[in-house]
Design a protein around this motif. Sequence first.
Motif, PDB file in Angstrom:
ATOM      1  N   THR A  46     -10.657   0.101   9.596  1.00 29.63           N
ATOM      2  CA  THR A  46      -9.239  -0.204   9.392  1.00 29.63           C
ATOM      3  C   THR A  46      -8.989  -0.703   7.978  1.00 29.63           C
ATOM      4  O   THR A  46      -8.019  -0.286   7.335  1.00 29.63           O
ATOM      5  CB  THR A  46      -8.752  -1.242  10.419  1.00 29.63           C
ATOM      6  N   ILE A  47      -9.842  -1.580   7.481  1.00 29.70           N
ATOM      7  CA  ILE A  47      -9.693  -2.074   6.103  1.00 29.70           C
ATOM      8  C   ILE A  47      -9.756  -0.899   5.136  1.00 29.70           C
ATOM      9  O   ILE A  47      -8.901  -0.763   4.255  1.00 29.70           O
ATOM     10  CB  ILE A  47     -10.765  -3.135   5.773  1.00 29.70           C
ATOM     11  N   ASN A  48     -10.754  -0.042   5.314  1.00 27.84           N
ATOM     12  CA  ASN A  48     -10.891   1.121   4.425  1.00 27.84           C
ATOM     13  C   ASN A  48      -9.686   2.052   4.534  1.00 27.84           C
ATOM     14  O   ASN A  48      -9.174   2.540   3.524  1.00 27.84           O
ATOM     15  CB  ASN A  48     -12.182   1.877   4.719  1.00 27.84           C
ATOM     16  N   LYS A  49      -9.220   2.299   5.758  1.00 27.27           N
ATOM     17  CA  LYS A  49      -8.078   3.182   5.976  1.00 27.27           C
ATOM     18  C   LYS A  49      -6.822   2.626   5.300  1.00 27.27           C
ATOM     19  O   LYS A  49      -6.094   3.358   4.640  1.00 27.27           O
ATOM     20  CB  LYS A  49      -7.834   3.356   7.479  1.00 27.27           C
ATOM     21  N   ILE A  50      -6.587   1.326   5.453  1.00 29.24           N
ATOM     22  CA  ILE A  50      -5.404   0.703   4.844  1.00 29.24           C
ATOM     23  C   ILE A  50      -5.502   0.757   3.323  1.00 29.24           C
ATOM     24  O   ILE A  50      -4.515   1.081   2.645  1.00 29.24           O
ATOM     25  CB  ILE A  50      -5.216  -0.742   5.352  1.00 29.24           C
ATOM     26  N   LEU A  51      -6.676   0.482   2.773  1.00 30.77           N
ATOM     27  CA  LEU A  51      -6.825   0.523   1.318  1.00 30.77           C
ATOM     28  C   LEU A  51      -6.636   1.947   0.775  1.00 30.77           C
ATOM     29  O   LEU A  51      -6.003   2.136  -0.269  1.00 30.77           O
ATOM     30  CB  LEU A  51      -8.180  -0.040   0.897  1.00 30.77           C
ATOM     31  N   ILE A  52      -7.148   2.940   1.486  1.00 31.72           N
ATOM     32  CA  ILE A  52      -6.950   4.336   1.062  1.00 31.72           C
ATOM     33  C   ILE A  52      -5.465   4.680   1.123  1.00 31.72           C
ATOM     34  O   ILE A  52      -4.914   5.284   0.198  1.00 31.72           O
ATOM     35  CB  ILE A  52      -7.788   5.300   1.936  1.00 31.72           C
ATOM     36  N   LYS A  53      -4.800   4.279   2.196  1.00 28.73           N
ATOM     37  CA  LYS A  53      -3.364   4.544   2.341  1.00 28.73           C
ATOM     38  C   LYS A  53      -2.574   3.843   1.244  1.00 28.73           C
ATOM     39  O   LYS A  53      -1.628   4.411   0.704  1.00 28.73           O
ATOM     40  CB  LYS A  53      -2.892   4.105   3.727  1.00 28.73           C
ATOM     41  N   CYS A  54      -2.971   2.633   0.896  1.00 28.65           N
ATOM     42  CA  CYS A  54      -2.303   1.893  -0.190  1.00 28.65           C
ATOM     43  C   CYS A  54      -2.407   2.662  -1.501  1.00 28.65           C
ATOM     44  O   CYS A  54      -1.421   2.782  -2.242  1.00 28.65           O
ATOM     45  CB  CYS A  54      -2.927   0.510  -0.366  1.00 28.65           C
ATOM     46  N   GLU A  55      -3.577   3.157  -1.781  1.00 28.26           N
ATOM     47  CA  GLU A  55      -3.787   3.921  -3.025  1.00 28.26           C
ATOM     48  C   GLU A  55      -2.952   5.197  -3.013  1.00 28.26           C
ATOM     49  O   GLU A  55      -2.368   5.569  -4.029  1.00 28.26           O
ATOM     50  CB  GLU A  55      -5.276   4.252  -3.222  1.00 28.26           C
ATOM     51  N   GLN A  56      -2.882   5.878  -1.877  1.00 30.23           N
ATOM     52  CA  GLN A  56      -2.096   7.101  -1.775  1.00 30.23           C
ATOM     53  C   GLN A  56      -0.618   6.803  -1.982  1.00 30.23           C
ATOM     54  O   GLN A  56       0.087   7.528  -2.670  1.00 30.23           O
ATOM     55  CB  GLN A  56      -2.317   7.773  -0.423  1.00 30.23           C
ATOM     56  N   ASP A  57      -0.122   5.706  -1.375  1.00 27.73           N
ATOM     57  CA  ASP A  57       1.277   5.327  -1.540  1.00 27.73           C
ATOM     58  C   ASP A  57       1.582   4.956  -2.984  1.00 27.73           C
ATOM     59  O   ASP A  57       2.642   5.284  -3.506  1.00 27.73           O
ATOM     60  CB  ASP A  57       1.647   4.179  -0.617  1.00 27.73           C
ATOM     61  N   THR A  58       0.634   4.272  -3.622  1.00 28.34           N
ATOM     62  CA  THR A  58       0.825   3.888  -5.027  1.00 28.34           C
ATOM     63  C   THR A  58       0.898   5.135  -5.906  1.00 28.34           C
ATOM     64  O   THR A  58       1.767   5.242  -6.762  1.00 28.34           O
ATOM     65  CB  THR A  58      -0.333   2.974  -5.493  1.00 28.34           C
ATOM     66  N   GLU A  59       0.006   6.083  -5.673  1.00 27.06           N
ATOM     67  CA  GLU A  59       0.016   7.329  -6.440  1.00 27.06           C
ATOM     68  C   GLU A  59       1.286   8.129  -6.165  1.00 27.06           C
ATOM     69  O   GLU A  59       1.879   8.696  -7.074  1.00 27.06           O
ATOM     70  CB  GLU A  59      -1.219   8.172  -6.116  1.00 27.06           C
ATOM     71  N   HIS A  60       1.711   8.140  -4.905  1.00 27.60           N
ATOM     72  CA  HIS A  60       2.930   8.860  -4.531  1.00 27.60           C
ATOM     73  C   HIS A  60       4.155   8.227  -5.208  1.00 27.60           C
ATOM     74  O   HIS A  60       5.049   8.932  -5.656  1.00 27.60           O
ATOM     75  CB  HIS A  60       3.098   8.871  -3.018  1.00 27.60           C
ATOM     76  N   ALA A  61       4.185   6.900  -5.278  1.00 31.52           N
ATOM     77  CA  ALA A  61       5.312   6.201  -5.898  1.00 31.52           C
ATOM     78  C   ALA A  61       5.381   6.482  -7.403  1.00 31.52           C
ATOM     79  O   ALA A  61       6.459   6.482  -7.990  1.00 31.52           O
ATOM     80  CB  ALA A  61       5.203   4.703  -5.649  1.00 31.52           C
ATOM     81  N   LYS A  62       4.238   6.727  -8.032  1.00 31.53           N
ATOM     82  CA  LYS A  62       4.202   7.004  -9.473  1.00 31.53           C
ATOM     83  C   LYS A  62       4.761   8.377  -9.795  1.00 31.53           C
ATOM     84  O   LYS A  62       5.202   8.616 -10.905  1.00 31.53           O
ATOM     85  CB  LYS A  62       2.780   6.898 -10.005  1.00 31.53           C
ATOM     86  N   LYS A  63       4.712   9.304  -8.832  1.00 31.73           N
ATOM     87  CA  LYS A  63       5.164  10.684  -9.083  1.00 31.73           C
ATOM     88  C   LYS A  63       6.644  10.810  -9.078  1.00 31.73           C
ATOM     89  O   LYS A  63       7.476  10.191  -8.848  1.00 31.73           O
ATOM     90  CB  LYS A  63       4.575  11.639  -8.044  1.00 31.73           C
TER      91      LYS A  63
END
Length: 127
Positions: free
Chosen positions: A110-127
């Motif tokens: 769960t920790i890994n999944k949330i951190l991966i999702k956080c990174e994806q959301d951050t990258e998505h927000a930058k686009k």
Amino acid sequence: MIENFFSFQKQAKQEPEPVKEEEQGAKSIEEKDQPFADVNSENWRSQTVESFFSLDEGVWTYMQTTVAPSLDIPLDVFKKQSMGAFYDAFMGSAYTDQLDEQDYQLIEETINKILIKCEQDTEHAKK
């Protein structure tokens, strides 16, 4: 005429318009679409256990009913504990058998999944 224009600009800067309900609704929809926006790989350890794991409601419920008691942490303390302190205790519990293997794997995944999702959301927000 130019003075009037500049005075209008000053007034606009000093008196922000109230946010319309439509705009507030759009913002809350965006926040719901990206619930991980406030958590990232740099600040996740400073989040509370509750704010971090509540990003996955099913796991958060399980954490409160099973994991906190297994680690002998009172629920009110558990909720407010930083993820950094929890993670250190969690890693230590692997050696003391306070958590069974399934619980340990669930939390780690769960920790890994949330951190991966956080990174994806951050990258998505930058686009």
